[in-house]
Enzyme design. Structure first.
Site, short mmCIF file in Angstrom:
data_model
loop_
_atom_site.label_atom_id
_atom_site.label_comp_id
_atom_site.label_asym_id
_atom_site.label_seq_id
_atom_site.Cartn_x
_atom_site.Cartn_y
_atom_site.Cartn_z
N ASN A 10 -49.04 51.71 50.81
CA ASN A 10 -48.59 51.40 49.45
C ASN A 10 -47.42 50.42 49.40
OD1 ASN A 10 -46.75 53.20 50.48
ND2 ASN A 10 -46.52 54.37 48.60
N CYS A 11 -47.10 49.79 50.53
CA CYS A 11 -46.02 48.81 50.61
C CYS A 11 -46.54 47.44 50.17
CB CYS A 11 -45.52 48.77 52.06
SG CYS A 11 -44.56 47.33 52.50
N ASP A 12 -45.79 46.75 49.32
CA ASP A 12 -46.22 45.44 48.81
C ASP A 12 -46.43 44.42 49.92
OD1 ASP A 12 -46.27 46.34 46.21
OD2 ASP A 12 -44.26 45.60 45.73
N MET A 14 -47.21 45.05 53.01
CA MET A 14 -48.44 45.46 53.71
C MET A 14 -49.66 44.95 52.95
SD MET A 14 -47.88 47.19 56.50
CE MET A 14 -49.58 47.66 56.72
N LYS A 15 -49.64 45.10 51.63
CA LYS A 15 -50.78 44.66 50.81
C LYS A 15 -51.01 43.17 50.97
CE LYS A 15 -50.27 48.35 47.44
NZ LYS A 15 -49.81 48.72 46.10
#
Length: 115
Positions: A10-12, A14-15
């Site tokens: 759910n880390c930006d 990471m996305k």
């Protein structure tokens, strides 16, 4: 080439990394710190390769939540202990290939890695 991506889903950042890998057709194995944690032997190998300072995220919420006495005395061993106890304090993503270890995400770095 074997590609492993370490982080929390759910880390930006990471996305962004996951989106970039997908857009470039790069297959990877995802390691979720939240579910699996991080292996001490692997973490120590990373520290040997890039240094604990590169791995410890001092900008995030988990760092701000740390006791000030821990922050004041931070060194390699205490940083490793903190990262093992709270894997989400590790800077994300960590991308490992057969030859490289990349911490964080920028399109430029990934483009260079996979060119």
């Amino acid at each position: 080439m074997m590609v492993k991506l370490y982080g929390i889903p759910n880390c930006d950042t990471m996305k962004k990394a996951i989106r970039w890998l997908g857009e470039h057709g790069i297959t990877y194995q995802f390691h979720n710190y939240k579910k699996v944690g991080v292996d001490e032997k692997l973490l120590r190998q990373w520290v040997d390769r890039v240094g604990w300072e590169a791995l410890l995220n001092r900008r995030g919420m988990m760092w701000r939540r740390l006791d000030d006495s821990v922050k004041a005395e931070i060194n390699e061993e205490s940083a490793i202990r903190v990262m093992l106890e709270t894997p989400s304090i590790i800077k994300r993503p960590v991308l490992e290939t057969d030859k490289t270890l990349n911490v964080g995400f920028t399109e430029e770095a990934y483009s260079k890695l996979f060119s």
